[in-house]
Design a protein around this motif. Structure first.
Motif, mmCIF file in Angstrom:
data_model
loop_
_atom_site.group_PDB
_atom_site.id
_atom_site.type_symbol
_atom_site.label_atom_id
_atom_site.label_comp_id
_atom_site.label_asym_id
_atom_site.label_seq_id
_atom_site.Cartn_x
_atom_site.Cartn_y
_atom_site.Cartn_z
ATOM 1 N N THR A 125 7.798 16.417 42.226
ATOM 2 C CA THR A 125 9.139 16.524 42.802
ATOM 3 C C THR A 125 9.245 15.816 44.150
ATOM 4 O O THR A 125 10.349 15.641 44.663
ATOM 5 N N LEU A 143 14.167 17.298 44.393
ATOM 6 C CA LEU A 143 14.686 18.351 43.525
ATOM 7 C C LEU A 143 15.492 19.364 44.319
ATOM 8 O O LEU A 143 15.002 19.922 45.304
ATOM 9 N N PRO A 155 14.202 23.818 44.688
ATOM 10 C CA PRO A 155 12.876 23.784 44.067
ATOM 11 C C PRO A 155 12.251 25.181 43.967
ATOM 12 O O PRO A 155 12.555 26.067 44.754
#
Length: 226
Positions: free
Chosen positions: A105, A92, A95
């Protein structure tokens, strides 16, 4: 999965590790703002040395469960100028704590250690790292369970051999039954939110209550001795 319920009394004293409820209202500049993430081509891009870092300083990135504790453990060492809490290893971009904690993630709660190699070497830092974690736990660290609390060592190409040698030393020491901590390529490091930086200094009573309640030091003593 967040911390186990320790007791009603301890819950009243402590916050969940790295909990969003610990947010500070301070708007002052912090070290997270002064060390920006690497120029981004994505979360899986190769780690790039922060542009504002002095030429005489180096970095090491590790994950050891709650990053408040990694900061606390490593900022006490001679040669370490600061430790920055953050996220790394996942997919991600940009984040947040909420995303890393409650979604898959792939990111770890990680810490970037900034150090002077003329005082402490990378190998010394990694050898010390093992003494601050439980490398046998694949589900998290201490009372913190979930993928974001796993252990890992993130290395640049020139650090990998030393990290692997340090891991081999622990594996062959016979002190622990197994070592599940991986040595991974260092990718983009994202500094965590402001309220996570230096949490142990800004909220010492709550931090000490959390650390004691989580039995971090008790478990470390079981593993490594006093």
């Amino acid at each position: 999965m967040k911390h186990l319920i320790l007791s009603a009394a301890m819950a009243a004293l402590t916050l969940s590790a790295c909990s969003s409820g610990a947010a500070s209202n301070s708007s002052s500049q912090t070290k997270a703002a002064t060390v920006a993430p690497a120029p981004m081509t994505g979360a899986q891009a190769q780690f790039v040395r922060p542009s504002g870092l002095g030429s005489d300083m180096q970095t090491a990135i590790v994950a050891g469960g709650c990053f408040w504790c990694v900061e606390s453990d490593f900022e006490k060492l001679d040669g370490v100028s600061e430790v920055i809490s953050g996220y790394s290893g996942g997919t991600l971009d940009d984040p947040t704590y909420e995303a890393v904690s409650y979604k898959e993630t792939g990111h770890y709660e990680a810490a970037m250690i900034i150090y002077d190699p003329s005082i402490v070497t990378y190998r010394q830092l990694i050898d010390q790292y093992w003494m601050t974690v439980d490398p046998t736990d694949s589900s998290g660290q201490f009372c913190d369970k979930g993928s974001s609390y796993r252990t890992a060592i993130f290395t640049t190409p020139d650090q990998r051999a030393e990290a692997e040698a340090s891991k081999d030393m622990i594996v062959n020491s016979g002190k622990v039954a197994r070592v599940v901590t991986p040595v991974l390529p260092a990718t983009t490091f994202y500094p965590a939110e402001d309220y996570h930086q230096d949490y142990y200094k800004k909220n010492p009573v709550r931090y000490k209550g959390y650390r004691f309640g989580c039995r971090r030091d008790a478990r470390l003593a079981e593993l490594w001795g006093n």
